[in-house]
Design a protein around this motif. Structure first.
Motif, mmCIF file in Angstrom:
data_model
loop_
_atom_site.group_PDB
_atom_site.id
_atom_site.type_symbol
_atom_site.label_atom_id
_atom_site.label_comp_id
_atom_site.label_asym_id
_atom_site.label_seq_id
_atom_site.Cartn_x
_atom_site.Cartn_y
_atom_site.Cartn_z
ATOM 1 N N ARG A 30 -20.309 -32.309 -73.901
ATOM 2 C CA ARG A 30 -19.072 -31.526 -73.497
ATOM 3 C C ARG A 30 -19.007 -30.030 -73.545
ATOM 4 O O ARG A 30 -19.644 -29.685 -74.647
ATOM 5 C CB ARG A 30 -17.952 -32.304 -74.472
ATOM 6 C CG ARG A 30 -17.732 -33.805 -73.995
ATOM 7 C CD ARG A 30 -16.552 -34.577 -74.881
ATOM 8 N NE ARG A 30 -15.324 -33.501 -74.644
ATOM 9 C CZ ARG A 30 -13.988 -33.822 -75.154
ATOM 10 N NH1 ARG A 30 -14.177 -34.533 -76.247
ATOM 11 N NH2 ARG A 30 -13.117 -33.398 -74.725
ATOM 12 N N ARG A 31 -18.591 -29.466 -72.799
ATOM 13 C CA ARG A 31 -18.542 -27.940 -72.794
ATOM 14 C C ARG A 31 -17.161 -27.383 -72.873
ATOM 15 O O ARG A 31 -16.322 -27.720 -72.134
ATOM 16 C CB ARG A 31 -19.318 -27.376 -71.835
ATOM 17 C CG ARG A 31 -20.752 -27.769 -71.919
ATOM 18 C CD ARG A 31 -21.524 -27.711 -70.588
ATOM 19 N NE ARG A 31 -22.705 -28.491 -70.804
ATOM 20 C CZ ARG A 31 -24.006 -27.676 -71.057
ATOM 21 N NH1 ARG A 31 -24.022 -26.580 -71.450
ATOM 22 N NH2 ARG A 31 -25.048 -28.356 -71.383
ATOM 23 N N ARG A 32 -16.910 -26.388 -73.508
ATOM 24 C CA ARG A 32 -15.506 -25.573 -73.505
ATOM 25 C C ARG A 32 -15.657 -24.413 -72.496
ATOM 26 O O ARG A 32 -14.437 -24.176 -72.068
ATOM 27 C CB ARG A 32 -15.335 -24.972 -74.754
ATOM 28 C CG ARG A 32 -14.969 -25.816 -76.105
ATOM 29 C CD ARG A 32 -14.568 -25.352 -77.354
ATOM 30 N NE ARG A 32 -15.988 -24.335 -78.059
ATOM 31 C CZ ARG A 32 -15.833 -23.795 -78.800
ATOM 32 N NH1 ARG A 32 -14.838 -23.483 -79.598
ATOM 33 N NH2 ARG A 32 -16.992 -23.068 -79.258
ATOM 34 N N THR A 33 -16.847 -24.184 -72.053
ATOM 35 C CA THR A 33 -16.987 -23.113 -71.018
ATOM 36 C C THR A 33 -17.659 -23.613 -70.050
ATOM 37 O O THR A 33 -18.806 -24.286 -69.893
ATOM 38 C CB THR A 33 -17.422 -21.722 -71.617
ATOM 39 O OG1 THR A 33 -18.735 -22.159 -72.266
ATOM 40 C CG2 THR A 33 -16.321 -21.244 -72.530
ATOM 41 N N PRO A 34 -17.712 -23.086 -68.480
ATOM 42 C CA PRO A 34 -18.436 -23.598 -67.582
ATOM 43 C C PRO A 34 -19.944 -23.085 -67.669
ATOM 44 O O PRO A 34 -20.066 -21.936 -68.488
ATOM 45 C CB PRO A 34 -17.686 -22.897 -66.053
ATOM 46 C CG PRO A 34 -17.188 -21.852 -66.836
ATOM 47 C CD PRO A 34 -16.754 -21.928 -68.231
ATOM 48 N N GLY A 35 -20.771 -23.764 -67.059
ATOM 49 C CA GLY A 35 -22.329 -23.237 -67.136
ATOM 50 C C GLY A 35 -23.199 -23.493 -68.179
ATOM 51 O O GLY A 35 -22.824 -24.253 -68.964
ATOM 52 N N LEU A 36 -24.182 -22.697 -68.159
ATOM 53 C CA LEU A 36 -25.419 -23.139 -69.141
ATOM 54 C C LEU A 36 -24.973 -22.523 -70.634
ATOM 55 O O LEU A 36 -24.019 -21.308 -70.578
ATOM 56 C CB LEU A 36 -26.558 -22.713 -68.634
ATOM 57 C CG LEU A 36 -27.263 -23.436 -67.793
ATOM 58 C CD1 LEU A 36 -28.652 -22.947 -67.395
ATOM 59 C CD2 LEU A 36 -27.085 -25.024 -67.720
ATOM 60 N N ARG A 37 -25.317 -22.962 -71.531
ATOM 61 C CA ARG A 37 -25.335 -22.223 -72.912
ATOM 62 C C ARG A 37 -26.412 -21.202 -72.847
ATOM 63 O O ARG A 37 -27.465 -21.281 -72.168
ATOM 64 C CB ARG A 37 -25.471 -23.238 -74.328
ATOM 65 C CG ARG A 37 -24.208 -24.259 -74.050
ATOM 66 C CD ARG A 37 -24.292 -25.047 -75.295
ATOM 67 N NE ARG A 37 -23.229 -26.230 -75.483
ATOM 68 C CZ ARG A 37 -23.528 -27.426 -75.335
ATOM 69 N NH1 ARG A 37 -24.495 -27.912 -74.796
ATOM 70 N NH2 ARG A 37 -22.434 -28.175 -75.212
ATOM 71 N N ARG A 38 -26.179 -20.248 -74.009
ATOM 72 C CA ARG A 38 -27.252 -19.207 -74.029
ATOM 73 C C ARG A 38 -28.669 -20.000 -74.388
ATOM 74 O O ARG A 38 -29.819 -19.539 -73.834
ATOM 75 C CB ARG A 38 -26.858 -18.204 -75.276
ATOM 76 C CG ARG A 38 -25.932 -17.172 -74.701
ATOM 77 C CD ARG A 38 -25.311 -16.515 -75.543
ATOM 78 N NE ARG A 38 -24.517 -15.407 -75.283
ATOM 79 C CZ ARG A 38 -23.758 -14.708 -76.267
ATOM 80 N NH1 ARG A 38 -23.671 -14.694 -77.503
ATOM 81 N NH2 ARG A 38 -22.644 -14.067 -75.864
ATOM 82 N N GLU A 39 -28.427 -20.823 -75.295
ATOM 83 C CA GLU A 39 -29.831 -21.469 -75.688
ATOM 84 C C GLU A 39 -30.463 -22.127 -74.536
ATOM 85 O O GLU A 39 -31.808 -22.476 -74.533
ATOM 86 C CB GLU A 39 -29.713 -22.435 -76.986
ATOM 87 C CG GLU A 39 -28.672 -23.415 -76.669
ATOM 88 C CD GLU A 39 -27.342 -23.016 -77.176
ATOM 89 O OE1 GLU A 39 -26.400 -24.124 -77.782
ATOM 90 O OE2 GLU A 39 -27.146 -21.790 -77.466
#
Length: 287
Positions: A30-39
């Protein structure tokens, strides 16, 4: 604090990673923001998560070209986007990657065909002719019946006596051609790809070998070409060379008649040859 108006590498990288679909790239959760995470971008780019985070935050100094290329691959950037990243980070475009492709688009061929009395052609960085218009076939060389391997300006210039005879000043033309060819190959990032052709020409043409050893470089740019045509007689054509946007492997050359009289002579010959070749008037095909 007011928003900064100048472009920022970190802001651009953040924007690009938010545009990617994590699920499509094998990432879950689950993600709070769209797209990929930095890591996740760091993982795909084979760099440390800390270093990537610093880049987005504007810390750590300028990255190397290798790091930028890894990030461009990790973010699945297009070539214009990769160039934009280099300009933001280093203030210069990336080194050209020579990636020859087969043929040209129909749009480019239609552009050539609109030039009724101006011979025009499109060549690769190794000076293989891949497209031309009817005026070029009539005034200069009809590339259509030639095998693809023989549709090379240098092979014709240094291997076909008829081409040599047609030049009003062959020595100057040959010197210019070799220097412009050398510059084109390096500019397109194709220096290694021309090795086999250069070796062949050095073996078969002492003239080419001597000129190649001189290491002269010329910009193709523009100029005047003077020909002895078997039907048209002596003619002068102004030429201009153009880059093909998005295709560093291609260049276009357009030859314009210098005088209205030559223009009309070319028009008459083009129409006559078109009638000889059939009423359909089909244009030469790109290789």
């Amino acid at each position: 604090m007011p928003a900064r108006s100048e472009p920022s590498l970190g802001a651009y990288l953040r924007d690009r990673r938010t545009k990617l679909d994590p699920a499509a790239l094998g990432f879950s959760g689950r993600r709070r923001t769209p797209g990929l995470r930095r890591e996740e971008v760091a993982q795909r780019s084979n760099i440390s998560a800390t270093w990537y985070t610093w880049l987005e935050q504007g810390r750590g100094g300028a990255p190397s070209a290798d790091v930028l290329n890894r990030i461009a691959a990790g973010l699945m950037l297009t070539e214009p986007e990769r160039e934009h990243v280099f300009m933001l980070a280093l203030g210069r475009p990336p080194e050209v990657r020579y990636r020859p492709q087969e043929g040209i688009t129909p749009r480019l061929q239609r552009l050539l065909d609109t030039l009724e009395v101006s011979p025009a052609l499109i060549k690769t960085a190794t000076w293989d002719v891949v497209a031309w218009n009817r005026a070029a076939a009539v005034v200069m060389t009809n590339w259509e019946p030639l095998p693809p391997g023989e549709r090379n300006i240098l092979r014709r210039m240094f291997g076909d006596p008829r081409v040599r005879t047609a030049q009003q000043d062959w020595d100057s033309v040959a010197r210019f051609v070799v220097g412009a060819f050398r510059a084109d190959a390096v500019r397109a990032g194709a220096a290694s790809e021309v090795g086999e052709l250069v070796d062949e020409l050095c073996r078969t043409s002492p003239d080419f070998a001597a000129l190649w050893r001189e290491n002269d470089v010329h910009a193709h740019g523009d100029g005047v070409k003077r020909l002895r045509h078997p039907v048209l007689g002596p003619i002068e054509l102004e030429f201009s060379a153009f880059a093909v946007d998005g295709r560093p492997d291609l260049g276009m050359i357009v030859y314009n008649p210098v005088t209205p009289e030559v223009r009309e002579r070319i028009r008459t010959l083009v129409h006559a040859r078109q009638g000889e070749n059939g009423a359909d008037g089909s244009p030469p095909k790109a290789a």
